[in-house]
Structure formats: C-alpha cells, structure tokens
Design a protein around this motif. Structure first.
Motif, PDB file in Angstrom:
ATOM      1  N   ALA C  92       0.823  -1.216   0.000  1.00 54.65           N
ATOM      2  CA  ALA C  92       0.000   0.000   0.000  1.00 54.65           C
ATOM      3  C   ALA C  92       0.854   1.261   0.000  1.00 54.65           C
ATOM      4  CB  ALA C  92      -0.937   0.002   1.210  1.00 54.65           C
ATOM      5  N   VAL C  93       2.085   1.162   0.481  1.00 51.77           N
ATOM      6  CA  VAL C  93       2.964   2.335   0.438  1.00 51.77           C
ATOM      7  C   VAL C  93       3.762   2.363  -0.859  1.00 51.77           C
ATOM      8  CG1 VAL C  93       4.889   3.527   1.542  1.00 51.77           C
ATOM      9  CG2 VAL C  93       3.145   2.415   2.939  1.00 51.77           C
ATOM     10  N   VAL C  94       4.321   1.191  -1.216  1.00 54.26           N
ATOM     11  CA  VAL C  94       5.244   1.156  -2.351  1.00 54.26           C
ATOM     12  C   VAL C  94       4.522   1.413  -3.675  1.00 54.26           C
ATOM     13  CG1 VAL C  94       6.708  -0.371  -3.720  1.00 54.26           C
ATOM     14  CG2 VAL C  94       6.973  -0.280  -1.245  1.00 54.26           C
ATOM     15  N   VAL C  95       3.337   0.850  -3.863  1.00 49.78           N
ATOM     16  CA  VAL C  95       2.677   0.985  -5.166  1.00 49.78           C
ATOM     17  C   VAL C  95       2.328   2.444  -5.470  1.00 49.78           C
ATOM     18  CG1 VAL C  95       0.674   0.343  -6.539  1.00 49.78           C
ATOM     19  CG2 VAL C  95       1.910  -1.390  -5.240  1.00 49.78           C
ATOM     20  N   PRO C  96       1.539   3.102  -4.610  1.00 49.00           N
ATOM     21  CA  PRO C  96       1.275   4.514  -4.957  1.00 49.00           C
ATOM     22  C   PRO C  96       2.543   5.348  -4.962  1.00 49.00           C
ATOM     23  CG  PRO C  96       0.234   3.930  -2.857  1.00 49.00           C
ATOM     24  CD  PRO C  96       0.826   2.680  -3.403  1.00 49.00           C
ATOM     25  N   ILE C 179      10.554   1.791  -2.994  1.00 50.47           N
ATOM     26  CA  ILE C 179      10.236   2.863  -3.948  1.00 50.47           C
ATOM     27  C   ILE C 179      11.493   3.278  -4.690  1.00 50.47           C
ATOM     28  CG2 ILE C 179       9.508   5.278  -4.116  1.00 50.47           C
ATOM     29  CD1 ILE C 179       7.632   4.721  -1.735  1.00 50.47           C
ATOM     30  N   TRP C 180      12.570   3.447  -3.914  1.00 47.10           N
ATOM     31  CA  TRP C 180      13.862   3.835  -4.501  1.00 47.10           C
ATOM     32  C   TRP C 180      14.228   2.892  -5.644  1.00 47.10           C
ATOM     33  CZ3 TRP C 180      18.404   0.811  -4.253  1.00 47.10           C
ATOM     34  CH2 TRP C 180      19.586   1.450  -4.656  1.00 47.10           C
ATOM     35  N   GLN C 181      13.975   1.596  -5.443  1.00 45.83           N
ATOM     36  CA  GLN C 181      14.393   0.648  -6.474  1.00 45.83           C
ATOM     37  C   GLN C 181      13.445   0.592  -7.671  1.00 45.83           C
ATOM     38  OE1 GLN C 181      14.441  -3.437  -6.536  1.00 45.83           O
ATOM     39  NE2 GLN C 181      16.425  -3.438  -7.561  1.00 45.83           N
ATOM     40  N   LEU C 182      12.170   0.942  -7.443  1.00 44.37           N
ATOM     41  CA  LEU C 182      11.183   0.758  -8.510  1.00 44.37           C
ATOM     42  C   LEU C 182      10.919   2.000  -9.351  1.00 44.37           C
ATOM     43  CD1 LEU C 182       8.601  -1.509  -6.704  1.00 44.37           C
ATOM     44  CD2 LEU C 182       9.792  -2.025  -8.830  1.00 44.37           C
ATOM     45  N   VAL C 232       1.547  -0.662 -15.171  1.00 39.83           N
ATOM     46  CA  VAL C 232       2.558  -0.310 -14.165  1.00 39.83           C
ATOM     47  C   VAL C 232       2.048  -0.648 -12.770  1.00 39.83           C
ATOM     48  CG1 VAL C 232       3.790   1.613 -13.099  1.00 39.83           C
ATOM     49  CG2 VAL C 232       3.657   1.466 -15.564  1.00 39.83           C
ATOM     50  N   VAL C 233       0.806  -0.318 -12.484  1.00 35.53           N
ATOM     51  CA  VAL C 233       0.270  -0.570 -11.143  1.00 35.53           C
ATOM     52  C   VAL C 233       0.288  -2.067 -10.840  1.00 35.53           C
ATOM     53  CG1 VAL C 233      -1.852  -0.557  -9.768  1.00 35.53           C
ATOM     54  CG2 VAL C 233      -1.132   1.510 -10.970  1.00 35.53           C
ATOM     55  N   VAL C 234      -0.151  -2.872 -11.801  1.00 37.88           N
ATOM     56  CA  VAL C 234      -0.228  -4.309 -11.516  1.00 37.88           C
ATOM     57  C   VAL C 234       1.164  -4.917 -11.376  1.00 37.88           C
ATOM     58  CG1 VAL C 234      -0.996  -6.534 -12.353  1.00 37.88           C
ATOM     59  CG2 VAL C 234      -2.459  -4.546 -12.592  1.00 37.88           C
ATOM     60  N   THR C 235       2.069  -4.577 -12.289  1.00 37.68           N
ATOM     61  CA  THR C 235       3.412  -5.178 -12.165  1.00 37.68           C
ATOM     62  C   THR C 235       4.096  -4.710 -10.890  1.00 37.68           C
ATOM     63  OG1 THR C 235       4.324  -3.404 -13.516  1.00 37.68           O
ATOM     64  CG2 THR C 235       3.811  -5.440 -14.638  1.00 37.68           C
ATOM     65  N   THR C 236       3.901  -3.456 -10.524  1.00 36.17           N
ATOM     66  CA  THR C 236       4.504  -2.983  -9.280  1.00 36.17           C
ATOM     67  C   THR C 236       3.911  -3.731  -8.092  1.00 36.17           C
ATOM     68  OG1 THR C 236       4.696  -0.807 -10.298  1.00 36.17           O
ATOM     69  CG2 THR C 236       5.047  -0.927  -7.943  1.00 36.17           C
ATOM     70  N   THR C 237       2.601  -3.951  -8.145  1.00 34.71           N
ATOM     71  CA  THR C 237       1.961  -4.672  -7.050  1.00 34.71           C
ATOM     72  C   THR C 237       2.547  -6.070  -6.914  1.00 34.71           C
ATOM     73  OG1 THR C 237      -0.047  -3.460  -7.593  1.00 34.71           O
ATOM     74  CG2 THR C 237      -0.266  -5.310  -6.086  1.00 34.71           C
ATOM     75  N   ILE C 238       2.682  -6.763  -8.053  1.00 33.18           N
ATOM     76  CA  ILE C 238       3.214  -8.129  -7.991  1.00 33.18           C
ATOM     77  C   ILE C 238       4.648  -8.101  -7.450  1.00 33.18           C
ATOM     78  CG2 ILE C 238       3.915 -10.109  -9.381  1.00 33.18           C
ATOM     79  CD1 ILE C 238       1.497  -9.556 -11.171  1.00 33.18           C
ATOM     80  N   VAL C 285      -1.217 -19.943  -0.417  1.00 35.69           N
ATOM     81  CA  VAL C 285      -1.877 -18.663  -0.178  1.00 35.69           C
ATOM     82  C   VAL C 285      -1.190 -17.573  -1.001  1.00 35.69           C
ATOM     83  CG1 VAL C 285      -2.352 -16.878   1.546  1.00 35.69           C
ATOM     84  CG2 VAL C 285      -2.684 -19.295   2.104  1.00 35.69           C
ATOM     85  N   PHE C 286       0.138 -17.577  -0.961  1.00 34.17           N
ATOM     86  CA  PHE C 286       0.926 -16.605  -1.710  1.00 34.17           C
ATOM     87  C   PHE C 286       0.620 -16.708  -3.206  1.00 34.17           C
ATOM     88  CE2 PHE C 286       5.036 -15.843  -3.946  1.00 34.17           C
ATOM     89  CZ  PHE C 286       5.134 -14.478  -3.702  1.00 34.17           C
ATOM     90  N   LEU C 287       0.582 -17.941  -3.714  1.00 32.57           N
ATOM     91  CA  LEU C 287       0.319 -18.161  -5.136  1.00 32.57           C
ATOM     92  C   LEU C 287      -1.061 -17.617  -5.521  1.00 32.57           C
ATOM     93  CD1 LEU C 287       1.202 -19.416  -7.835  1.00 32.57           C
ATOM     94  CD2 LEU C 287       0.123 -21.539  -7.096  1.00 32.57           C
ATOM     95  N   VAL C 288      -2.035 -17.882  -4.656  1.00 28.57           N
ATOM     96  CA  VAL C 288      -3.396 -17.421  -4.951  1.00 28.57           C
ATOM     97  C   VAL C 288      -3.423 -15.901  -5.092  1.00 28.57           C
ATOM     98  CG1 VAL C 288      -5.707 -17.156  -3.951  1.00 28.57           C
ATOM     99  CG2 VAL C 288      -4.579 -19.403  -3.952  1.00 28.57           C
ATOM    100  N   VAL C 289      -2.732 -15.224  -4.194  1.00 24.24           N
ATOM    101  CA  VAL C 289      -2.704 -13.759  -4.258  1.00 24.24           C
ATOM    102  C   VAL C 289      -2.095 -13.296  -5.580  1.00 24.24           C
ATOM    103  CG1 VAL C 289      -1.716 -11.669  -3.245  1.00 24.24           C
ATOM    104  CG2 VAL C 289      -2.611 -13.468  -1.760  1.00 24.24           C
ATOM    105  N   VAL C 290      -0.937 -13.892  -5.925  1.00 18.92           N
ATOM    106  CA  VAL C 290      -0.233 -13.445  -7.127  1.00 18.92           C
ATOM    107  C   VAL C 290      -1.049 -13.745  -8.389  1.00 18.92           C
ATOM    108  CG1 VAL C 290       1.828 -13.767  -8.531  1.00 18.92           C
ATOM    109  CG2 VAL C 290       2.026 -13.614  -6.055  1.00 18.92           C
ATOM    110  N   VAL C 291      -1.637 -14.952  -8.445  1.00 22.21           N
ATOM    111  CA  VAL C 291      -2.441 -15.296  -9.619  1.00 22.21           C
ATOM    112  C   VAL C 291      -3.665 -14.378  -9.717  1.00 22.21           C
ATOM    113  CG1 VAL C 291      -3.901 -17.071 -10.645  1.00 22.21           C
ATOM    114  CG2 VAL C 291      -1.635 -17.663  -9.776  1.00 22.21           C
ATOM    115  N   ALA C 292      -4.262 -14.084  -8.555  1.00 20.17           N
ATOM    116  CA  ALA C 292      -5.416 -13.185  -8.567  1.00 20.17           C
ATOM    117  C   ALA C 292      -5.024 -11.834  -9.163  1.00 20.17           C
ATOM    118  CB  ALA C 292      -5.958 -13.000  -7.149  1.00 20.17           C
TER     119      ALA C 292
END
Lengths: 395, 294, 307
Positions: C92-96, C179-182, C232-238, C285-292
């Motif tokens: 929630a911090v890094v994406v925006p 954020i610095w890296q992305l 950009v938003v989705v790839t950053t989120t993943i 659980v992790f996989l489900v989140v990423v696939v979603a």
C-alpha cells in the motif's frame, strides 16, 4: 472569416532552414493550397500560422492584425490534422465539443468533481450540446455522437475532425493533408465535399497537400513550395499552363510534363530533337535550354505549322476515353516522351497502320514552355497569342 | 509538468533567443524537482563510494562529513578482497548466469519456433501452460525442487543453482511473439529451397531474433546475478555462493567492525552490472523493462 | 493466374506430407521445454498443493495427512497474520509511492530539453544494481549513529531516528527502499507510454484551447496513459508482494515481527524450520494472491483499452 498575410517568415530547426523568407497573402474566403513534396516546408507554414511553431523572424497577420504574440487558442483558427488527432478516449460529441468547452468554462469549472459545483456549468454545457448537434447534423454524423473514434471508419473520423473545427466558427480553417489517410475512392468523394463545404461556409481555407490533383481540383489559388520557398503562386491554370519554373512544370500535371533538352539558335528559335520550334525567346545563341511539353501538346494528327518529330512507339496506356502513348524520339533522349490523345484518334492511327515503324508526331510549339539551365522560365520575345489568352483566362 | 505548457509565441523573448519568463521558471522548477529526486536516488551510491575510501575509524566520526580526510581506498578494497572470496563469488555468478542463459536459450528457442510457426496438435495446450507459468513466481516451486535436490544429494552445487531456471517460460513467450511476426513467406521459401525445420530455426529464425535474444540476455543475467532467494535456499557453503549471497556472508563477517571494507565489497559486487548498464544503457533498459515481473 | 495461385493449388499429397513434417518437428521442438514445464512447474505446484494438506517435516519418518489443518493453523498464527498485514501495508505504500513519483519524474524528464538522458540514467541506476548490496548500504546510510542522515539530523540539533529499529517506522523505511528501487523501472514504462502519445493530440488540444498544463494533463496525457498506468500498477503490485531481499538482509523480520512479510515467513518455515507442510500451505496462499493479481491485470487491460 479573415484574410491572412504571411510576411517574410523564416524558420530554422537546428541548422536546417525550413522556411526561407516566405511571404503570402490570402484573401478573405479564399481556398488556398500549399502544395509540394514532403519536406518542402508546407506543413511548417501551417503550424506557424496556427501558432504551434514560433517563426524565427517575420510576422503573421490575420484580418490585418499581427497574431505573433497570440497563443494558438487565441488566434481563432481551426486545424484539421492528417491523423485527425481525435481524442481516442472521448466520444464523438465530446471531441467536437472540446473547443467550446475550453472557451466557455473557466479552469476551475473544468476540474473533475469540483467543476460540477459551478452553477453555470450545466447551462454552458447544454448550450454546447446544442451547437455540437447542429454541426453534427450538417456533417451527417449526428447518429454517431455517442461513439468513440475507434468505432468509426476513416471517412467518419474525417468528418468528426471537420466538426471539431467547424463548431467554433473560426476565422480560418487550416488543413494539413486531411485526405491522405483515406482510400483513393473516398478521397475523391471528400474532395468534392470539402469544396462544397468551403462554398457553404465562405471561410478562408488554407490547405496543405503533396497531391497536385487535390491542389488543382479544389483551390482558388495554389502556392507551390520547394526547399522552404514559394516557387509560384497562382491559379491552378497558371501553374499548369504557365509554370514560371521547371520544378512547377514537373510537379503539376499527371502524367508529368515531357522535358527535352534544346539549344537556342541564331534567330532566337529553339532547336529540339532535330526540329526548330517556331518561337523566339530572349536568350543568347547556343544557350542550353529545357523544353517543357505537356502530353497534350503532342499529337498523332498533322497540323499546319506544327513541326513534326520522328518517334517509335514504346508502349500504350489505354484509359478508355483517352490514351497515353509512350514514344521514343528518333533524335532525342532514350527515355520515352508521353503523348496524350483521344481514343478515336488513337484507333484511327492504329487502323491506318501508322503506329508501326516510325511515327510522325506533331508538336504545338505555342504551348511549349522553355526554361534556362537553372530551371527559370525564359520569356518569349514577341508576345504570343496563346500566352495572352491563358493569362487573360487566369485573371 | 511544467513544460506541458504551450510553446512560446514569437515575441520579444523569442527574438532575443530567450524563453518566455513563465516557461523558464517552469523549466527551472522542473529541474529542481528532478535534482532533488536524483539526490535521493544517488545517496546510497555516493555514500557507498565515499565510505569505501574512508578510514574505518573515520567512519564512526564521519557523521555528515561527506568528504574523507584521507584516501584509504586501497586498504579497504584489498581488505574486502582478502577477507572474503569476493572474486570467487563473482566467478560463481558468471558461471551460473552464463549457464542459465545458455540453457534457457537452448530450450526456449525451438519451443518458441514451434509455438509460433509449426502446426501440431498439442500446440494450444503447450502455449496455455506457458501462459500459466508466466504468473507463477519462482518462490512457489522452490520447496519441492529443494526437496528433490536434497533427495538426490545435489544441494549446494552449481547444478542446484541453475536447475529451476533452466527453463524460462518468459523466454518462450517472448521469442514466440517475436517469431510470430516473422513473415511466413520466407519460411516457406526456405522449405522450398530444401531447408529442414532445424536449419530454418538455426539459420533463419535465430539470427532474425538477435535483438530479442540480446534483450532477453540482459534480463536473464541481471535477474539471476541479483537473485537472492534461491541461492540462499540451496547454497550452504561459500564455495558456490553467488554475489548476493556472498554479500550476505561478507556482511555477517564484518558486522559492526569495518564499514570501509564492507562498502568496498558492496561496490565490487554492484560494479559489473552498473558498468555494463552505463556502457549499454539502451539495451539494458529494453531488456529489463521487457517484463514487469522481475 | 493459375501459376500465381500455386500455394493453394499445391498437390494435396505434398501438402499433407508437409503438415506431417510440421507436426512432427513441432512436437520434437516443444518436447524438451514441455518436459521441463511439467518437471519444474506443474509437478512442483501439485506437490506443494498436496503437501499443504500434510504435516510433513523435512527428513521426518512419520507424517500424516491433516486435511485443512495447516490452513486452520494459519488462522490462529499471529506470524501469518502479521506477515499478511505487513505485506499489504508495504504494498500500500510502495505501489502509490513508486507509481506516482515515477509518473511525475517521467513527465518532467520527457519535457526537458537538457540533461534528459542524464536524469534517465540516474533514476534507472537502482534497477540494475544488486539489491542485496544496496540494502547493506541503505542499512548503513540510515544507521542512527553512523549514517549521513543521522549526521544531518544531529547537525540540525534533532535526535537521531533508528528507522529499522522503530516499531512503527520499520516498514516505512523498507518501503522507501522499495520505492527507490522501482521508480526508475516505472519511469521507463511511463516514458514509453508518453512517447507513444501522438504529438498531433497536443497540437489539437492547443488549438482547441487546452493549453494550460492542467488541461494538457487531464485531457490528453492522463487518459492516453491509461493502459500504461494499469500495467505499471499491476506489475509494481506483484513485485511489491514479493518483497524479500531487504527484509532478509536488513531487519530479518524484526523488530519483534514488525517487518515480517509473506515470502520471508515462507522462507523461515520452509528452509529454516523445515516445516514443509505448513510452508506449502503458506506458499499456496501466496500463489493465490499473485495469480489473482495477474487475472486482475488481464481483466483490466482488456477493459481499459479505449481505442
């Protein structure tokens, strides 16, 4: 509606001079076309008029007043782009409404959400909607208003772009190759429609194209540009029959003009391909010249007083009503010259077998145009009747 | 956003060769914002380089005194190199990255050609699997592959480091898209000329895909040079450690004592990719941004 | 004409033999990759899914199926909930943060006449560097005694802040590094999106009267960047969901679990405590989140393309 003056405008991109001292006066209500090969600077002229590109020197006057200090939106000109430049995320109605919305709503009223708080916004928008619908009806796209540009055909997009230009009742229309993205058939149709639109609106149209056919068929006057300069400005007739420069002669007309090398004889006549043209020009004996011959100045039929050239048939292009013959002159350059003739004349000649072997082609020397080594037109000594007739009709 | 403004209309300023004052102010503001951001981005790099040439004792009193009083770089870098087999870590990195890239190309190029241009019954199924694979992060398959490697006693080997990455579904997808746009006529002409499918692949498709291969190579090398998760899982000895893991090992040795050498080590580990990036920026940017999923 | 139509008129036998060759080679070319997909992707995913229903521990001789036991355990596991909460907070911090700053940087950089490529190189630099090494550097830079930030604060007479030791600030500090890296990565994507906007649109907007910076942004730039922004938003989120390196190097989940994240929890359970069964369930659980997220992306990209 207004007149336009371009006064000694120059423009350089980096080290490349794109416009070199361009001056042009366009009358109120005129349809003027800037024509030339790509890179000649014609689009830059349009962008300078619109204020999208600042000129380096010179000035632009619209309706007699300088607009040099005005931003594009303040110049009250409309522009139609080659790509149409429609906003892809907006509906047709919103696209057409854009100039009005920008004019009539203040910045704060254009903000999302916040803008809706303004009490006059609804009233303004209702007025805009009415005007958009009126323009759309004129262009017969009123049933498309809810669509987005991606759902339209090329011709429909073209109309939307026109609508966006028309809705603001601009002082003049600037059109940058508006038809070149359409297919050939639609282009011919839109040509007629644009001419009709110009007649109906009575506005000044400045039209840029690389297609000499568009220039010839639509314009009141044509300015031919090359390498950042206007080479010749005149009516389509002037440019076709009375080119002042070899570049104009070559650019205008399809198929192109025949250019034959010639020499000035002692009497001031011109010798070309073994015959002497009965003309007298103002040039010294022995000067090399280029003789421009439109395809229709050559004829299969003999005419009194027309010199005759010996040639052999190279190929035939039959367009139905008229026929183009490519001929290799016996005494002349190796590339063929083109002769335009009516179908009957061609059939008759073929019937008589006179196309076999050496053909005698007659040449109407009065309509030949003669240019010096730099490509400048050389005037004739006694003013020929034909030229008088042409320049009278040009007025 | 400043220079989204209108282009200046020609007036006094244009004639004098100056920008309109409002535009000049906007441009200056834009540069100011960009410079502040750039300082934040560069801060760790600058501090790393400065500390790597600072005397270890000076680190504790440096505070916000950026410029080192005396040059201690030679000692720090040689300490970093002698204290820990940094060069060996980097050698491991080169071996592992090169082998992974080679394997990925060997497996992906023929499959991509088949998926793009050859008709066979299982094609939709294979392609569906590739698309599915694109969404699965490497960490998901780490556990079973780890167990499998443990089962055959292959943990802590180069083989273990390469195995899960020997197939890149991303490479297949990328090359397939690239091959897809290759004109069919050329392939048919080659068939009429008597090329076998294998020759078409080697002599026509692969050379045509050189830009895509270069971009993928950058992507593959940077991601595996920088990867920490898998090496951390399968490597136990420094002998096979890749650069990131080596950095961790080195850091744990040096904790709290010699920041100069630690920063020298960090500089050495980051240097190859940064230098490569500075030399071939365009290829790097293209390669790395080919995919959002790094 | 008959000759020109040859491709369609090739004798049927020749065509079918060609298609047989094609089918055979196609299978042969795809086979090695297919085997690896099965061996390295499908089977492992199935194994993880199955193990998630067991209490298997690495090396254990006795183990049993426990059905949804691992998932029930998760519900009561404070570490699990902490790692989920922390991961979402980080995202929630890094994406925006990284998307908005990248958008601003991209727009500013794109309009510059001077130093354009210098800015691009600087902002992209963190993308190429080894995050582990730079995490070590960041750890040092933000060190409350020795770092330049602490020095600056001291010079200003302010108390030093131990970002990585502070319960409330540790995730913010890690997010800053994220954020610095992305930023540079997202900047490049936005720059590509910006250059794809036809110049004619800005010209048309200028003539239509939309020449205020706000109007140019709102009427042209932002709508035209729509698809880029979704991507950009989705790839950053993943990417942000997979935060691991900085946690592993700098905080190791601390202080007292305030920076535990999903991948780090899986790593600890699986490869430090060898709780394979439980780690497998966490992985699912992790996989489900990423696939979603990936599905969401496909959905959005399909819908948001407006032309």
């Amino acid at each position: 509606m207004a007149s336009l003056s371009i006064d000694r405008v120059t423009k350089t991109f980096g080290h490349q001079a794109v416009l070199k001292d361009v001056s042009l006066d366009v009358r109120d209500g005129e349809f003027l076309t800037l024509v030339g090969a790509s890179g000649c600077g014609k689009s830059t002229v349009l962008r300078v008029i619109a204020g999208l590109e600042p000129q380096d020197s010179g000035s632009i006057l619209i309706g007699g007043g300088s607009v040099d200090h005005l931003r594009p939106k303040q110049r009250n000109v409309a522009m139609v782009f080659q790509s149409y430049a429609l906003y892809p995320h907006m509906t047709v109605a919103d696209n057409i409404a854009m100039p009005l919305v920008m004019q009539r709503l203040r910045l704060a009223e254009r903000l999302p959400l916040l803008g809706r708080l303004s009490p006059r916004r609804g009233r303004v928008m209702a007025g805009v909607r009415g005007e958009v619908e009126a323009v759309a009806r004129q262009l017969q796209i009123d049933q498309l208003l809810a669509r987005k540009p991606a759902q339209l055909s090329g011709g429909q997009r073209q109309r939307v772009a026109l609508g966006r230009a028309m809705v603001r009742h601009p002082q003049m229309f600037l059109m940058d190759e508006p038809l070149s993205n359409l297919d050939a058939k639609l282009r011919v149709h839109m040509r007629a429609e644009l001419t009709e639109l110009h007649r109906r609106l009575g506005s000044t149209f400045i039209y840029v194209t690389h297609d000499q056919v568009e220039a010839m068929t639509m314009s009141d006057r044509v300015a031919l540009m090359d390498e950042g300069r206007i080479v010749q400005l005149g009516t389509p007739n002037d440019l076709y029959h009375d080119p002042l420069d070899l570049r104009v002669a070559r650019f205008i007309g399809s198929p192109g003009v025949n250019v034959l090398p010639g020499r000035v004889s002692a009497s001031g006549a011109v010798e070309v391909s073994g015959v002497t043209l009965p003309v007298e020009i103002e040039a010294e004996e022995g000067t090399s010249v280029a003789v421009g011959l439109r395809p229709e100045t050559l004829s299969l039929d003999a005419h009194a007083g027309h010199p005759r050239l010996a040639a052999r048939l190279h190929s035939v292009e039959n367009l139905g009503a008229e026929v183009f013959l490519r001929l290799i002159l016996e005494a002349g350059p190796s590339e063929p010259v083109i002769l335009r003739t009516a179908l009957e004349s061609y059939e008759r000649s073929r019937h008589h077998g006179s196309l076999d072997g050496v053909i005698q082609v007659s040449l109407d020397a009065r309509r030949a145009t003669i240019f010096d080594a730099e490509g400048r037109r050389i005037a004739r000594r006694p003013v020929e009747a034909a030229v008088v007739r042409l320049s009278v009709s040009a007025e | 956003m400043s220079a989204l403004a209108t282009r200046p209309s020609p007036g006094l300023f244009a004639r004098l060769g100056l920008m309109r004052p409002d535009l000049a102010i906007r441009a200056a503001l834009a540069h100011l914002v960009l410079i502040v951001g750039a300082l934040f981005v560069l801060l760790p790099f600058v501090w790393m380089l400065l500390t790597s040439i600072r005397k270890p004792e000076a680190v504790f009193t440096a505070g916000f005194n950026p410029i080192p009083d005396e040059f201690h770089g030679v000692e720090n870098y040689s300490h970093a190199l002698s204290q820990s087999p940094l060069l060996q870590f980097m050698g491991n990195g080169v071996i592992v990255c090169a082998a992974i890239l080679a394997l990925q190309l060997i497996f992906a190029l023929p499959a991509a050609y088949a998926l793009a241009k050859l008709n066979f019954r299982a094609r939709p199924l294979v392609f569906a699997l590739v698309l599915l694979g694109l969404t699965v992060p490497q960490q998901v398959t780490a556990l079973p592959i780890y167990m499998g490697l443990a089962g055959i006693g292959m943990l802590d080997t180069y083989f273990a480091l390469m195995l899960p990455f020997s197939l890149s579904v991303f490479a297949i997808f990328l090359f397939r898209q690239f091959f897809k746009s290759f004109p069919d006529e050329i392939i048919q002409a080659a068939r009429l000329d008597g090329f076998t499918e294998f020759e078409i692949l080697i002599r026509i498709m692969v050379p045509s895909a050189r830009p895509a291969i270069a971009a993928f190579a950058v992507f593959s090398i940077t991601s595996h040079w920088n990867d920490l998760y898998w090496p951390l899982v399968v490597t136990t000895s420094p002998e096979h450690a890749t650069p990131p893991l080596g950095m961790m090992i080195f850091r744990d040795q040096e904790t709290g004592s010699n920041y100069g050498a630690l920063m020298a080590g960090a500089t050495i580990i980051t240097a190859p990719l940064v230098i490569a990036f500075l030399i071939a920026q365009r290829q790097f940017v293209r390669g790395i941004t080919m995919t959002g999923v790094k | 004409m008959a000759v020109l139509a040859a491709p369609g008129a090739v004798p049927i036998r020749r065509l079918s033999s060609q298609s047989r060759v094609e089918a055979f080679t196609g299978q042969m070319f795809a086979l090695p990759a297919l085997l690896l997909i099965v061996g390295l992707l499908l089977v492992p995913i199935l194994v993880v899914a199955v193990l998630g229903f067991s209490d298997y521990q690495l090396g254990a001789i006795e183990w049993s199926w426990i059905g949804l036991g691992n998932y029930e355990r998760m519900l009561d596991d404070p570490v699990f909930w902490r790692s989920i909460g922390n991961t979402f907070l980080y995202v929630a911090v890094v994406v925006p943060g990284s998307v908005l700053s990248a958008l601003v940087v991209a727009i500013l950089v794109n309009d510059r006449k001077h130093f354009k490529s210098v800015y691009q190189i600087i902002y992209f630099l963190p993308v190429t560097t080894t995050l582990i090494a730079m995490s070590v550097v960041w750890h040092f830079v933000l060190n409350p005694q020795l770092g330049p930030i602490a020095g600056l604060l001291r010079a200003l007479g302010l108390p030093p802040v131990d970002l990585f030791g502070d319960l409330d600030l540790v995730l913010i500090a890690l997010s800053l590094i994220g954020i610095w890296q992305l930023v540079g990565f997202n900047m490049v994507l936005f720059l590509a999106g910006l250059t794809a906007i036809p110049r004619d649109l800005y010209d048309a907007a200028a003539i239509d009267g939309a020449d205020h910076p706000w109007d140019r942004f709102a009427r042209v730039t932002w709508p035209m960047l729509g698809p880029t922004t979704v991507f950009v938003v989705v790839t950053t989120t993943i990417t942000a969901f997979r935060v691991f390196d900085t946690v592993a190097v700098i905080t190791r989940g601390g202080p007292i679990g305030r920076s535990e994240v999903m991948l780090y929890a899986i790593y600890l359970e699986g490869f430090q405590y060898f709780e394979i069964g439980y780690a497998s369930a966490l992985t699912i659980v992790f996989l489900v989140v990423v696939v979603a997220l990936a599905v969401l992306q496909a959905f959005f990209l399909d819908r948001k393309v407006h032309y």
